[in-house]
Design a protein around this motif. Structure first.
Motif, PDB file in Angstrom:
ATOM      1  N   GLU A 196       0.818  -1.211   0.000  1.00  0.00           N
ATOM      2  CA  GLU A 196       0.000   0.000   0.000  1.00  0.00           C
ATOM      3  C   GLU A 196       0.850   1.258   0.000  1.00  0.00           C
ATOM      4  O   GLU A 196       0.474   2.277  -0.600  1.00  0.00           O
ATOM      5  CB  GLU A 196      -0.925  -0.011   1.235  1.00  0.00           C
ATOM      6  N   PHE A 197       1.996   1.212   0.680  1.00  0.00           N
ATOM      7  CA  PHE A 197       2.854   2.393   0.768  1.00  0.00           C
ATOM      8  C   PHE A 197       3.393   2.792  -0.612  1.00  0.00           C
ATOM      9  O   PHE A 197       3.625   3.968  -0.896  1.00  0.00           O
ATOM     10  CB  PHE A 197       4.015   2.123   1.726  1.00  0.00           C
ATOM     11  N   ALA A 198       3.566   1.813  -1.470  1.00  0.00           N
ATOM     12  CA  ALA A 198       4.085   2.100  -2.811  1.00  0.00           C
ATOM     13  C   ALA A 198       3.113   2.933  -3.638  1.00  0.00           C
ATOM     14  O   ALA A 198       3.512   3.528  -4.657  1.00  0.00           O
ATOM     15  CB  ALA A 198       4.397   0.787  -3.529  1.00  0.00           C
ATOM     16  N   LYS A 199       1.842   3.011  -3.214  1.00  0.00           N
ATOM     17  CA  LYS A 199       0.852   3.761  -3.985  1.00  0.00           C
ATOM     18  C   LYS A 199       1.031   5.266  -3.844  1.00  0.00           C
ATOM     19  O   LYS A 199       0.899   6.010  -4.816  1.00  0.00           O
ATOM     20  CB  LYS A 199      -0.565   3.365  -3.547  1.00  0.00           C
ATOM     21  N   ASP A 200       1.280   5.767  -2.625  1.00  0.00           N
ATOM     22  CA  ASP A 200       1.352   7.211  -2.427  1.00  0.00           C
ATOM     23  C   ASP A 200       2.478   7.668  -1.505  1.00  0.00           C
ATOM     24  O   ASP A 200       2.716   8.869  -1.358  1.00  0.00           O
ATOM     25  CB  ASP A 200       0.021   7.740  -1.894  1.00  0.00           C
ATOM     26  N   GLY A 201       3.183   6.731  -0.828  1.00  0.00           N
ATOM     27  CA  GLY A 201       4.289   7.104   0.044  1.00  0.00           C
ATOM     28  C   GLY A 201       3.866   7.830   1.301  1.00  0.00           C
ATOM     29  O   GLY A 201       4.708   8.454   1.965  1.00  0.00           O
TER      30      GLY A 201
END
Length: 825
Positions: A746-751
């Motif tokens: 999930e973090f890879a989507k918006d940081g």
């Protein structure tokens, strides 16, 4: 992953019927050996690996012709025992018990010799001894004779003469020992590498014969104990009666295990299914997990039958654990499947299923491997049943993973679930409340975790391993009630033998001792002068000192030894202690039919050994077994002058204590191996030291909380609770892996760390919450068991799951947000 996807695309998803038919054949093959699945509560199943105590225990029993293979019937009549009616009822009960086919003999106040005749002397002992069975002895005369006898009070008769005992002897056939000795000889030969192919074949054959014969004896013992209980029921109207003894305890423990395996296995399954129905409200999400869980248990029971691998007291909960571990895997798949349904309501069910499998196979594989590592660490414990439990769960988890990723997709291919309207709603799930709390009260999370950690350390320092065997059973059980009566009124419960070996005679004995000025029969000439018999003044005086010391210990009840026999003969001798000459002729003076009662259980001239038979008071709150055994050894060696290598402590007390005392070492070793292995797994999975250490934090808190709570509550480590910490880590690490894996995705989507945390709590957090809820609900049924360790196991496993969930939804995300271990996308 591409190859795995191709495997699903070519074989599993297009041909689910073939997968299920092939799997059905495997299930049928496993079912062929269901009848070989067996339970074992014998002494062998509860000893340390390579522990010599069991062989020493058997050797002592062989040398002194003693055995613990007997039942004890405690009989407390509501009227006076020593009346004509009271003795007649006791005799009728004894006669019915003795008439049973498996009963070799009985001992009671009715057949033991009475020493009350005024004409009784050492010379007339053979002709003047009377018994209640064979002679007309007035009841009150018999009562006083029994109470005056140093051997019977607190053994066959309570000190107030209100309770008596009938010892029902159940002799073990020689065939058992022949097979046992032959099997052990072949095992030793095989372990030393000297076994030929023929020897290996013989070992397999003898092992099979020994198992079959043991099962046959067990079935016969169970039937005999059932017959005994039926007889006792007919006499309870006039007396308070309890049944005890090692065979009865073993039989009842197996009965409790069978109950836990069947009743609680089904009960846990019912609770799990009810929880699934409440959570998901679709019959497919109940049926598919049910089949996956059932198939896992089916295959493991079949495998244990094929491998002739018995289930012990400790491993009896493996069915419940396999159910929850398999269910955990399937719940994660269900939640992920529903998430993809929510994201793409119009997608084909097969596409949704494939995406689910591809998305979850990696974290579930990591989860299975780390959990296997946690359970595999139990093999380092050094305790045989714990080692077996570790291997069973390691294999079972492997089976659970394979079934989940083969049967689950095959079933869903045939039974695609419809879109649930609740899945498409935008309602924020309950688990997001943990994310909001962590976001706004991050400092509280850290401070609270630190306080819990400190409390855990204090609780760990309060842990003990000293518990009474009687505390394993509820007060309503016959085992508990019988042990209370035997312990309090009939001289103690758990047997302990102290065996002293005589010093070897000098190689050059020198002159004839009769040529010296000292007469070895009449005077104290010392051991150097006369060593060829135990029956000398000096040796009997020394053994008397040992007896007096053992009797003086507050932890000991009845103590029997050759000193008891000498006190009895002194009573016959007009109250005068035997002199040296009379001592020398004791073996000849005792009638042959009484030697098995008065001499051979305590003195072995052939092996130069003397035995002290002790009963330990299990109900004593201050009982500390290891301290007691050390105190006995030190006193005999330092105060009484016996070399330590001449002192042997044996019996059930020693074997049980050896297992208990190894718990601290094995607990430390097990937990150390678990955390070391999991840290290595985290480093391998996450490729980050910082992330690996973050992932360890909630697992440390969860495991420490369980052990710390046990310390604070004063609940000692035992053969069941030792496994809880490792199980806690194994289950808690599942939540950690799933959460971190999803956070990374999930973090890879918006940081954005906070936004990612909320998305994770709303997705994988739900699966973690549902898994924990079903496990806690399922294990709550174990509190209904009659076996106290099983109750503790259920309660502490549920508490461990709660702490693991709490840590994974609060401390873990707080540390991630605080330390920011992920690189910006």
């Amino acid at each position: 992953m591409n190859r795995l996807g191709a495997l699903y695309d070519r074989f599993i998803l297009p041909h689910p019927w073939i997968v299920l038919i092939l799997f059905g054949a495997i299930l049928a093959l496993a079912a062929l050996r269901f009848d070989q699945f067996r339970l074992d509560a014998s002494a062998e199943s509860l000893v340390l690996e390579n522990d010599r105590s069991l062989e020493e225990y058997r050797q002592v029993n062989r040398i002194f012709t003693t055995s613990d293979d007997f039942l004890v019937v405690t009989y407390s009549p509501r009227e006076d025992l020593f009346s004509e009616t009271g003795l007649q009822r006791l005799a009728a009960l004894r006669d019915e018990l003795q008439a049973l086919e498996a009963v070799g003999s009985t001992n009671s106040i009715l057949n033991v010799p009475l020493l009350h005749s005024p004409d009784l002397t050492l010379d007339t002992v053979d002709s003047e001894i009377k018994t209640l069975d064979d002679h007309d002895v007035a009841p009150q005369t018999a009562r006083q004779a029994l109470l005056d006898n140093p051997m019977y009070p607190n053994l066959l008769l309570s000190e107030d003469a209100g309770t008596t005992a009938i010892q029902v002897n159940l002799p073990t056939p020689e065939r058992y020992f022949e097979l046992l000795n032959r099997r052990n000889e072949l095992r030793d030969k095989a372990s030393s590498g000297n076994a030929s192919a023929e020897d290996q074949q013989q070992l397999e054959q003898v092992s099979r014969q020994f198992i079959d014969y043991t099962e046959q004896l067990g079935a016969e013992r169970d039937a005999t104990i059932g017959q005994v209980r039926s007889i006792l029921d007919n006499y309870r109207e006039h007396a308070s009666i309890h049944l005890g003894g090692v065979p009865m305890i073993v039989a009842d423990m197996i009965r409790f295990i069978e109950s836990d395996l069947s009743t609680f296995g089904l009960g846990v399954l019912a609770f799990l299914l009810l929880t699934l129905a409440i959570i998901f409200r679709q019959w497919r999400w109940v049926l598919v997990p049910l089949l996956c869980c059932g198939f896992t248990v089916w295959l493991m029971i079949g495998f244990l039958g094929w491998a002739q691998w018995p289930v012990t007291v400790i491993s009896s909960n493996f069915i419940s654990l396999l159910l929850i571990m398999t269910l955990s895997l399937t719940i994660h798949l269900i939640v992920r499947y529903r998430e993809f349904q929510h994201d793409e309501p119009g997608a084909a069910p097969r596409d949704v299923l494939r995406r689910t499998i591809m998305a979850m196979v990696k974290p579930c594989f990591y989860m299975a491997v780390t959990t296997i590592v946690a359970f595999g660490s139990l093999t380092f414990s050094g305790i045989r049943p714990v080692i077996d439990f570790g291997w069973m769960m390691t294999l079972g988890l492997t089976v659970a993973f394979l079934i989940t990723f083969l049967v689950f997709p095959a079933l869903l291919s045939l039974l695609p679930p419809p879109l649930d309207n609740r899945v498409t709603s935008n309602k924020v799930p309950f688990t997001d409340a943990f994310a909001r709390f962590t976001e706004h009260f991050g400092g509280t999370v850290l401070v609270g975790s630190a306080i819990i950690a400190v409390l855990c350390v204090i609780g760990l320092n309060r842990l003990t391993v000293e518990n009474s065997f009687i505390d394993y059973f509820k007060s309503s059980t016959e085992i508990h009630q019988g042990m209370i009566t035997i312990d309090g009124r009939l001289g103690g419960t758990t047997p302990l033998d102290v065996v002293i070996t005589d010093e070897p005679a000098p190689e050059n004995p020198g002159d004839d001792p009769f040529a010296s000025d000292c007469d070895p029969f009449l005077d104290d000439c010392g051991d150097e002068e006369y060593r060829d018999t135990w029956y000398t003044y000096q040796k009997m005086r020394d053994l008397g000192a040992v007896h007096d010391y053992l009797h003086s210990l507050p932890e000991t009840g009845k103590v029997l030894s050759i000193s008891t026999t000498l006190d009895l003969l002194a009573q016959v001798n007009g109250g005068e202690p035997l002199d040296a000459l009379q001592l020398a002729f004791v073996p000849a003076a005792v009638p042959e039919d009484l030697q098995d009662i008065l001499l051979t259980p305590y003195i072995s001239e052939e092996h130069d050994q003397a035995r002290f038979s002790i009963r330990i008071l299990e109900t004593l709150p201050e009982l500390r077994r290891q301290e007691l055994l050390d105190r006995i050894r030190n006193h005999l060696s330092t105060e009484l002058g016996y070399d330590k290598d001449r002192i042997l402590l044996s019996g059930m007390t020693v074997m049980y204590n050896n297992m208990l005392q190894s718990l601290f070492d094995s607990q430390i070793k097990t937990i150390g191996v678990v955390f070391g292995a999991i840290l290595a797994m985290f480093l391998l999975l996450f490729r980050s030291v910082k992330l690996a250490l973050i992932g360890m934090a909630p697992n440390l808190i969860a495991a420490g909380s369980v052990l710390g709570l046990m310390g604070w509550l004063g609940i000692p480590l035992d053969m069941m609770t030792i496994t809880v910490a490792a199980i806690t880590v194994g289950i808690a690490v599942d939540d950690t892996i799933h959460y971190i894996h999803r956070f990374k995705t999930e973090f890879a989507k918006d940081g954005a760390y906070l936004a990612t945390m909320h998305r994770c709590h709303r997705s994988i957090g739900q699966a973690m919450f549902f898994t924990s809820l079903t496990i806690i609900s399922g294990f709550s049924i174990l509190v209904l068991s009659n076996f106290i360790p099983t109750i503790y196991f259920g309660l502490f496993t549920g508490f461990a799951m709660f702490m693991a969930l709490l840590g994974a939804l609060t401390l873990l995300p707080r540390l991630i947000v605080l330390l920011k271990p992920f690189p910006a996308p």
